[in-house]
Design a protein around this motif. Structure first.
Motif, PDB file in Angstrom:
ATOM      1  N   THR A 147       0.789  -1.225   0.028  1.00  0.00           N
ATOM      2  CA  THR A 147       0.006   0.171  -0.066  1.00  0.00           C
ATOM      3  C   THR A 147       0.663   1.263   0.096  1.00  0.00           C
ATOM      4  OG1 THR A 147      -0.133  -0.176   2.477  1.00  0.00           O
ATOM      5  CG2 THR A 147      -2.078  -1.136   1.249  1.00  0.00           C
ATOM      6  N   GLY A 148       2.099   1.176  -0.328  1.00  0.00           N
ATOM      7  CA  GLY A 148       3.008   2.396   0.023  1.00  0.00           C
ATOM      8  C   GLY A 148       3.317   2.606   1.469  1.00  0.00           C
ATOM      9  N   ASP A 149       4.182   3.563   1.565  1.00  0.00           N
ATOM     10  CA  ASP A 149       4.387   4.027   2.734  1.00  0.00           C
ATOM     11  C   ASP A 149       5.000   2.844   3.834  1.00  0.00           C
ATOM     12  OD1 ASP A 149       3.387   7.072   3.381  1.00  0.00           O
ATOM     13  OD2 ASP A 149       1.843   5.771   2.264  1.00  0.00           O
ATOM     14  N   GLY A 150       5.681   2.019   3.008  1.00  0.00           N
ATOM     15  CA  GLY A 150       6.393   0.822   3.917  1.00  0.00           C
ATOM     16  C   GLY A 150       5.525  -0.155   4.320  1.00  0.00           C
ATOM     17  N   LYS A 151       4.269  -0.003   3.977  1.00  0.00           N
ATOM     18  CA  LYS A 151       3.246  -1.061   4.505  1.00  0.00           C
ATOM     19  C   LYS A 151       2.587  -1.912   3.513  1.00  0.00           C
ATOM     20  CE  LYS A 151       2.050   2.285   8.084  1.00  0.00           C
ATOM     21  NZ  LYS A 151       0.800   2.862   8.733  1.00  0.00           N
ATOM     22  N   ALA A 152       1.994  -2.972   4.004  1.00  0.00           N
ATOM     23  CA  ALA A 152       1.444  -4.023   3.276  1.00  0.00           C
ATOM     24  C   ALA A 152      -0.064  -4.625   3.896  1.00  0.00           C
ATOM     25  CB  ALA A 152       2.185  -5.128   2.577  1.00  0.00           C
ATOM     26  N   GLY A 153      -0.908  -4.810   3.360  1.00  0.00           N
ATOM     27  CA  GLY A 153      -2.273  -5.349   3.784  1.00  0.00           C
ATOM     28  C   GLY A 153      -2.002  -7.134   3.442  1.00  0.00           C
ATOM     29  N   PHE A 154      -2.826  -7.764   3.896  1.00  0.00           N
ATOM     30  CA  PHE A 154      -2.718  -9.241   3.411  1.00  0.00           C
ATOM     31  C   PHE A 154      -4.254  -9.916   3.486  1.00  0.00           C
ATOM     32  CE2 PHE A 154      -1.820 -13.773   4.992  1.00  0.00           C
ATOM     33  CZ  PHE A 154      -0.904 -14.159   3.924  1.00  0.00           C
ATOM     34  N   GLY A 155      -4.495 -10.479   2.317  1.00  0.00           N
ATOM     35  CA  GLY A 155      -5.621 -10.945   2.136  1.00  0.00           C
ATOM     36  C   GLY A 155      -5.564 -12.385   2.180  1.00  0.00           C
ATOM     37  N   SER A 156      -6.360 -13.396   2.716  1.00  0.00           N
ATOM     38  CA  SER A 156      -6.182 -14.767   2.654  1.00  0.00           C
ATOM     39  C   SER A 156      -7.630 -15.630   2.898  1.00  0.00           C
ATOM     40  CB  SER A 156      -5.079 -15.304   3.906  1.00  0.00           C
ATOM     41  OG  SER A 156      -5.772 -15.075   4.905  1.00  0.00           O
ATOM     42  N   GLY A 157      -7.442 -16.766   2.395  1.00  0.00           N
ATOM     43  CA  GLY A 157      -8.858 -17.478   2.674  1.00  0.00           C
ATOM     44  C   GLY A 157      -8.986 -18.647   1.732  1.00  0.00           C
ATOM     45  N   ASN A 158     -10.283 -19.060   1.852  1.00  0.00           N
ATOM     46  CA  ASN A 158     -10.421 -20.261   0.596  1.00  0.00           C
ATOM     47  C   ASN A 158     -11.390 -19.698  -0.369  1.00  0.00           C
ATOM     48  OD1 ASN A 158     -11.288 -22.722  -0.376  1.00  0.00           O
ATOM     49  ND2 ASN A 158     -10.862 -23.681   1.542  1.00  0.00           N
ATOM     50  N   PHE A 159     -10.946 -19.957  -1.629  1.00  0.00           N
ATOM     51  CA  PHE A 159     -11.702 -19.731  -2.734  1.00  0.00           C
ATOM     52  C   PHE A 159     -12.638 -20.716  -3.210  1.00  0.00           C
ATOM     53  CE2 PHE A 159      -9.910 -15.634  -4.141  1.00  0.00           C
ATOM     54  CZ  PHE A 159      -9.043 -15.520  -3.233  1.00  0.00           C
ATOM     55  N   PHE A 160     -12.600 -21.991  -2.502  1.00  0.00           N
ATOM     56  CA  PHE A 160     -13.459 -23.112  -3.005  1.00  0.00           C
ATOM     57  C   PHE A 160     -14.549 -23.090  -2.062  1.00  0.00           C
ATOM     58  CE2 PHE A 160     -10.375 -26.000  -5.278  1.00  0.00           C
ATOM     59  CZ  PHE A 160     -10.295 -25.000  -6.468  1.00  0.00           C
ATOM     60  N   SER A 161     -14.621 -22.284  -1.031  1.00  0.00           N
ATOM     61  CA  SER A 161     -15.627 -22.270   0.043  1.00  0.00           C
ATOM     62  C   SER A 161     -17.106 -21.959  -0.715  1.00  0.00           C
ATOM     63  CB  SER A 161     -15.689 -21.029   1.169  1.00  0.00           C
ATOM     64  OG  SER A 161     -14.203 -21.393   1.874  1.00  0.00           O
ATOM     65  N   GLU A 162     -18.188 -22.790  -0.304  1.00  0.00           N
ATOM     66  CA  GLU A 162     -19.593 -22.738  -0.980  1.00  0.00           C
ATOM     67  C   GLU A 162     -20.243 -21.561  -0.057  1.00  0.00           C
ATOM     68  OE1 GLU A 162     -20.128 -23.625  -3.762  1.00  0.00           O
ATOM     69  OE2 GLU A 162     -18.611 -25.209  -4.193  1.00  0.00           O
ATOM     70  N   PRO A 163     -21.249 -20.749  -0.461  1.00  0.00           N
ATOM     71  CA  PRO A 163     -21.502 -20.662  -1.958  1.00  0.00           C
ATOM     72  C   PRO A 163     -20.473 -19.573  -2.275  1.00  0.00           C
ATOM     73  CG  PRO A 163     -23.039 -19.449  -0.568  1.00  0.00           C
ATOM     74  CD  PRO A 163     -22.306 -20.110   0.703  1.00  0.00           C
ATOM     75  N   VAL A 164     -19.985 -18.927  -1.686  1.00  0.00           N
ATOM     76  CA  VAL A 164     -18.795 -17.826  -1.932  1.00  0.00           C
ATOM     77  C   VAL A 164     -17.447 -18.150  -1.312  1.00  0.00           C
ATOM     78  CG1 VAL A 164     -20.613 -15.938  -2.551  1.00  0.00           C
ATOM     79  CG2 VAL A 164     -19.671 -16.125  -0.313  1.00  0.00           C
ATOM     80  N   PRO A 165     -16.539 -17.567  -1.926  1.00  0.00           N
ATOM     81  CA  PRO A 165     -15.155 -17.727  -1.078  1.00  0.00           C
ATOM     82  C   PRO A 165     -15.150 -16.780   0.295  1.00  0.00           C
ATOM     83  CG  PRO A 165     -14.871 -17.099  -3.541  1.00  0.00           C
ATOM     84  CD  PRO A 165     -16.379 -16.938  -3.276  1.00  0.00           C
ATOM     85  N   GLU A 166     -14.357 -17.439   1.232  1.00  0.00           N
ATOM     86  CA  GLU A 166     -14.461 -16.616   2.470  1.00  0.00           C
ATOM     87  C   GLU A 166     -12.887 -16.128   2.558  1.00  0.00           C
ATOM     88  OE1 GLU A 166     -15.139 -19.459   5.591  1.00  0.00           O
ATOM     89  OE2 GLU A 166     -17.246 -19.699   4.773  1.00  0.00           O
ATOM     90  N   ILE A 167     -12.709 -14.702   2.483  1.00  0.00           N
ATOM     91  CA  ILE A 167     -11.486 -14.096   2.385  1.00  0.00           C
ATOM     92  C   ILE A 167     -11.679 -13.105   3.434  1.00  0.00           C
ATOM     93  CG2 ILE A 167      -9.925 -12.911   0.718  1.00  0.00           C
ATOM     94  CD1 ILE A 167     -10.855 -15.761  -0.188  1.00  0.00           C
ATOM     95  N   LYS A 168     -10.520 -12.834   4.061  1.00  0.00           N
ATOM     96  CA  LYS A 168     -10.181 -12.006   5.201  1.00  0.00           C
ATOM     97  C   LYS A 168      -8.995 -11.055   4.758  1.00  0.00           C
ATOM     98  CE  LYS A 168     -12.989 -13.261   8.766  1.00  0.00           C
ATOM     99  NZ  LYS A 168     -14.292 -13.602   7.760  1.00  0.00           N
ATOM    100  N   LEU A 169      -9.244  -9.703   5.087  1.00  0.00           N
ATOM    101  CA  LEU A 169      -7.960  -8.977   4.750  1.00  0.00           C
ATOM    102  C   LEU A 169      -7.518  -8.280   6.033  1.00  0.00           C
ATOM    103  CD1 LEU A 169      -6.837  -7.436   2.430  1.00  0.00           C
ATOM    104  CD2 LEU A 169      -8.585  -5.492   2.708  1.00  0.00           C
ATOM    105  N   ARG A 170      -6.417  -8.355   6.318  1.00  0.00           N
ATOM    106  CA  ARG A 170      -5.542  -7.654   7.357  1.00  0.00           C
ATOM    107  C   ARG A 170      -5.205  -6.492   6.972  1.00  0.00           C
ATOM    108  NH1 ARG A 170      -1.205 -11.942   9.495  1.00  0.00           N
ATOM    109  NH2 ARG A 170      -0.424 -10.182  10.917  1.00  0.00           N
ATOM    110  N   GLN A 171      -5.422  -5.356   7.716  1.00  0.00           N
ATOM    111  CA  GLN A 171      -5.148  -4.050   7.602  1.00  0.00           C
ATOM    112  C   GLN A 171      -3.674  -3.780   7.306  1.00  0.00           C
ATOM    113  OE1 GLN A 171      -7.253  -1.581   6.960  1.00  0.00           O
ATOM    114  NE2 GLN A 171      -8.557  -3.356   6.785  1.00  0.00           N
ATOM    115  N   PRO A 172      -3.415  -2.830   6.299  1.00  0.00           N
ATOM    116  CA  PRO A 172      -1.822  -2.795   6.208  1.00  0.00           C
ATOM    117  C   PRO A 172      -0.987  -2.267   7.368  1.00  0.00           C
ATOM    118  CG  PRO A 172      -3.178  -1.164   4.862  1.00  0.00           C
ATOM    119  CD  PRO A 172      -4.141  -1.990   5.780  1.00  0.00           C
ATOM    120  N   SER A 173       0.114  -2.996   7.722  1.00  0.00           N
ATOM    121  CA  SER A 173       1.008  -2.473   8.563  1.00  0.00           C
ATOM    122  C   SER A 173       2.545  -2.687   8.061  1.00  0.00           C
ATOM    123  CB  SER A 173       0.827  -3.600   9.883  1.00  0.00           C
ATOM    124  OG  SER A 173       1.135  -4.597   9.147  1.00  0.00           O
TER     125      SER A 173
END
Ligand SMILES: Cc1cc2nc3c(=O)[nH]c(=O)nc-3n(C[C@H](O)[C@H](O)[C@H](O)COP(=O)(O)OP(=O)(O)OC[C@H]3O[C@@H](n4cnc5c(N)ncnc54)[C@H](O)[C@@H]3O)c2cc1C
Length: 385
Positions: free
Chosen positions: A340-366
């Protein structure tokens, strides 16, 4: 069961390198693992984003593929001209190779020329040369408007254009040009990373807009006028730029389209857990595949999936050939850092095969997550070369 086998791995990018290394570790030397790749060097594409803002050099993110010889992988350097998936035959610069198994890991072909004017007008930061050209061109800009343009879907690494916009904005701000240079982002998508769900999409949009970057979704480019520096969109809108950084259209490599492996989606259909194609003994992994999720959108193209799929296919082949280990299934898990710039990054992770929709969580930039991304780059290049 132990008759000597030959496995041809087509493509020495993320999927191909992981598959070949895992096969080599799991199989005794009577079995041949052959990696076919046209480029002499492997280049870590996620680092193009740092390269384009001057934070990396080409040598730091490249490794000679010839290093794989030491592991016992046979490297064939050349262009694959034809594949016959029925007979497991591959032609490389006129030479014929036959395998017991094929693993197709040829990635996505970049096709900027399919949009009139695009290649002449801007810099393709999805290629090494394009990212280097953008790095140099940005130094010549002292004031004006930078447009980051996603030219078509699907494209690999759904976060990359958003990261590119935020890293460019940070680069100009760091060099005290933040007041004079405005960065904007245009995309045909309805919002950032739509497969990850509305909440992740909303959060990424917020990260981008908080930096003062103008975001224009649902803008599909139709042509670019390099002289007038103007982009025309299908919705009737148009916009001008001083510097254009673009994600080019992607398509299945020609050699894959011609051999009948791709379907009407334009990509190679596979069994989503085993990566088997419709041809016995032929597997496809990574960006070349089209895996439809039950939400009606395809699994994004990303290195993390190419890597996970390679592990599954290699492990299953080792099991099929030697009886060792247990059969495995690709589970659709994915994760990625978002710079995200400013020496920081966020992080998204989860399961894209989850039903009925992918379950993805995003950690805020640090800052810690940014350090995590740097460590991942180092680990990746060390682990496989
Ligand atoms: C700027 C950028 C940032 C990214 N960031 C991330 C990230 O943070 N996380 C993530 O997970 N992914 C990221 N990606 C995406 C990731 O790099 C790709 O999804 C991944 O490389 C796909 O792996 P693959 O093995 O399917 O294809 P590739 O790695 O593209 O490998 C395909 C190989 O096949 C070779 N090839 C093609 N045709 C032929 C032929 N006819 N003959 C011989 N060889 C051939 C190519 O030269 C290439 O080496 C990013 C990509 C870019 C461009």
């Amino acid at each position: 069961m132990n008759k000597a086998k030959t496995i041809l791995v087509l493509g020495g990018g993320i999927g191909g390198v992981v598959a070949a290394s895992r096969l080599r570790k799991g199989l005794s030397r009577e079995h041949r693992v052959v990696l076919i790749e046209r480029e002499p060097d492997y280049v870590f594409a996620p680092s193009f984003l740092w390269l384009m803002t001057g934070l990396r050099q080409r040598e730091k993110i490249s490794r000679p593929l010839s290093k794989l010889h030491k592991q016992g992988i046979e490297l064939v350097q050349g262009t694959i001209e034809r594949i016959d998936p029925d007979t497991h035959t591959v032609w490389v610069d006129g030479r014929e190779l036959v395998g017991d198994y094929l693993i197709i890991a040829l990635g996505a072909e970049l096709a900027p020329e399919t949009i009139p004017g695009l290649a002449r007008a801007g810099h393709n930061f999805y290629s090494l040369e394009g990212a280097e050209a953008l790095r140099d061109a940005r130094l010549g800009l002292r004031a004006g408007r930078v447009v980051v343009l996603v030219s078509a879907m699907p494209f690999k690494c759904p976060a990359a254009p958003y990261e590119a916009a935020m890293l460019l904005e940070y680069d100009f701000r760091k060099r005290k040009l933040g007041e004079q240079i405005k960065v904007d982002l245009y995309s045909p998508e309805p919002g950032p990373m739509p497969v990850a769900g509305p909440e992740v999409s909303r959060q990424v949009r917020q990260m981008v807009e908080a930096k003062g970057i103008g975001y224009y979704p649902e803008h599909a480019v139709t042509q670019v006028d390099a002289t007038a520096r103007r982009i025309q969109f299908a919705n009737g809108a148009s916009t001008e730029f001083d510097l254009l950084a673009y994600v080019p259209p992607h398509r299945v490599p020609r050699v894959v389209a011609e051999c009948g492996l791709a379907d009407e989606s334009g990509w190679v259909p596979v069994h989503r857990q085993t990566l088997e194609t419709q041809f016995p003994g032929v597997y496809a992994i990574g960006d070349v595949t089209g895996i439809m999720l039950s939400m009606g959108k395809p699994l994004p193209k990303a290195g993390v999936f190419a890597h996970g799929e390679a592990e599954v296919v290699a492990g299953n082949l080792v099991h099929a050939i030697t009886g060792k280990g247990k059969p495995a299934q690709f589970d659709g898990h994915g994760e990625c850092f978002i710079e995200t710039g400013d020496g920081k990054a966020g992080f998204g992770s989860g399961n894209f095969f989850s039903e009925p929709v992918p379950e993805i969580k995003l950690r805020q930039p640090s800052r810690t997550l940014h350090i995590g991304k740097v460590a991942f780059e180092k680990y990746w290049l060390f682990e496989w070369f």
